[in-house]
Scaffold this active site. Structure first.
Site, PDB file in Angstrom:
ATOM      1  N   LYS A 164       0.834  -1.197   0.000  1.00 55.17           N
ATOM      2  CA  LYS A 164       0.000   0.000   0.000  1.00 55.17           C
ATOM      3  C   LYS A 164       0.875   1.256   0.000  1.00 55.17           C
ATOM      4  CE  LYS A 164      -3.805  -2.373   0.422  1.00 55.17           C
ATOM      5  NZ  LYS A 164      -4.783  -2.476  -0.683  1.00 55.17           N
ATOM      6  N   HIS A 295      -9.397 -10.095  -7.599  1.00 53.27           N
ATOM      7  CA  HIS A 295      -9.143  -9.392  -6.346  1.00 53.27           C
ATOM      8  C   HIS A 295      -9.502 -10.260  -5.146  1.00 53.27           C
ATOM      9  CE1 HIS A 295     -10.495  -6.506  -3.093  1.00 53.27           C
ATOM     10  NE2 HIS A 295      -9.280  -6.058  -3.349  1.00 53.27           N
TER      11      HIS A 295
END
Length: 386
Positions: A164, A295
């Site tokens: 991230k 995902h």
């Protein structure tokens, strides 16, 4: 004569994550579904949301979906199209499609079990195995914790990893990306995910700084519904653009593909409404030469990845699979192994979706989110409509 649907029941399981995804997402929610038919058949499915709306999803299933599907032919594609039209007034995607997945997955599970095979076998397995990339919800990690995680990914054999980004200062992101690149070396793929934290101007600044670390893709830097911004971004970006976890319908995926605003689409099988729409979205991508990267949810997306014509990589968020969270009643339907230095996923061939959820329930009045992750594996909060 085709079997008809006679009932749908649901129960909500809330389970704390072993590795918190941050203050906004300390737990995950699974709405388990069981569908019955007039020929004695039973199918098991689920809906899933890591943060928002588990009770709303369950309410849709209990009060709007269950009564509507009674008597319908137990055919996933027929039910899906009728149900989507029925629910569209409440929104074409989002909570509606998340709820719909509970029915769609149960119908595919039912069909595969009745055929005596797995969903992978029912659809036709085309890949012997698929690569797995290491992923983490780790923006709240210190640099030291992030480096330790990257080291675990390398040891596990991942040839690609994703972290991230989106710190308040760009220099912080640069420090973290540089640290991970140093750990994984120059040959492994490195992806970054900003989770919609940036605007267009900041995204271009970030690409100038972070692009030098050899990025495989930049994921969802801008609000996922801002098609105009993504069209402009992809036109000028030196790094491939990925998105899709927050895109919920084939129509919206079509919009991004036709606008030439995306390089890699990342449909979440549950968020788009199940296996039925996922397969349609994948075919849309294939006919437009767009890469697909499913995902999350490796127990489900891994099985579907094995059925695709084109090889894809499956995302495995560290310590966040259903099996690792302790909410499966049996073993996982997929296995992830380090095979000659590569992390690969393969199917175990169990019938249907290959897994059922545990019925274990926490003590009355307990709160899963109040305890530490290490104490909470299997410490569930459960709500049922039965």
């Amino acid at each position: 004569m085709s079997a008809r649907i006679t009932g749908l029941t649901t129960r909500l399981i809330t389970v704390p994550l072993l590795r918190s995804w941050g203050a906004e997402a300390p737990e995950n929610h699974v709405i388990v579904t069981e569908l019955t038919t007039d020929d004695g058949g039973t199918g098991h499915g689920f809906s899933w949301t890591p943060t928002i709306g588990p009770h709303a999803v369950k309410a849709l299933l209990d009060h709007d979906i269950a009564p509507f599907i009674l008597g319908l032919e137990a055919n996933a594609e027929i039910v899906w199209d009728q149900l989507w039209k029925r629910l569209h007034e409440a929104g074409g995607g989002g909570l509606t499609t998340i709820a719909m997945s509970g029915v769609d997955l149960a119908l595919w599970d039912l069909k595969a079990r009745q055929a005596g095979t797995s969903v992978t076998g029912l659809l036709g397995q085309r890949q012997e195995s698929v690569e797995v990339y290491g992923s983490g919800v780790n923006l709240h990690y210190t640099v030291e914790q992030l480096v330790e995680q990257a080291q675990r990914w390398v040891a596990a054999g991942h040839n690609a990893v994703k972290i991230k980004v989106g710190k308040p200062e760009l220099r912080e992101d640069a420090e973290r990306v540089a640290a991970v690149r140093q750990v994984i070396g120059p040959d492994r793929l490195l992806m970054i995910d900003a989770n919609q934290r940036w605007d267009l101007a900041h995204t271009f600044r970030a690409l100038d700084v972070l692009g030098e670390y050899g990025l495989e893709w930049l994921e969802e830097p801008i609000r996922a519904d801002d098609l105009w911004a993504y069209r402009r971004l992809r036109k000028h970006s030196p790094v491939p653009i990925a998105l899709g976890e927050n895109v919920h319908t084939i129509y919206r995926f079509r919009d991004f593909i036709e606008a030439e605003a995306v390089d890699i689409i990342q449909p979440n099988i549950v968020r788009v409404g199940g296996i039925t729409p996922f397969r349609r979205i994948v075919e849309l991508a294939r006919t437009n030469s767009i890469r697909v990267a499913p995902h999350l949810l490796p127990e489900l997306s891994g099985q579907l990845a094995l059925t695709l014509a084109e090889a894809v990589s499956v995302e495995d968020v560290e310590d966040a699979s259903f099996e690792q969270l302790g909410i499966l009643a049996g073993p996982s339907p997929v296995r992830i192994s380090n095979n000659t230095g590569r992390s690969l996923l393969s199917s175990t061939g169990r019938q249907g979706l290959g897994f059922d959820f545990t019925g274990k329930q926490s003590a009355p009045g307990s709160s899963a989110s109040e305890n530490s992750a290490s104490e909470n594996k299997g410490n569930l909060i459960e709500y049922s409509n039965s």
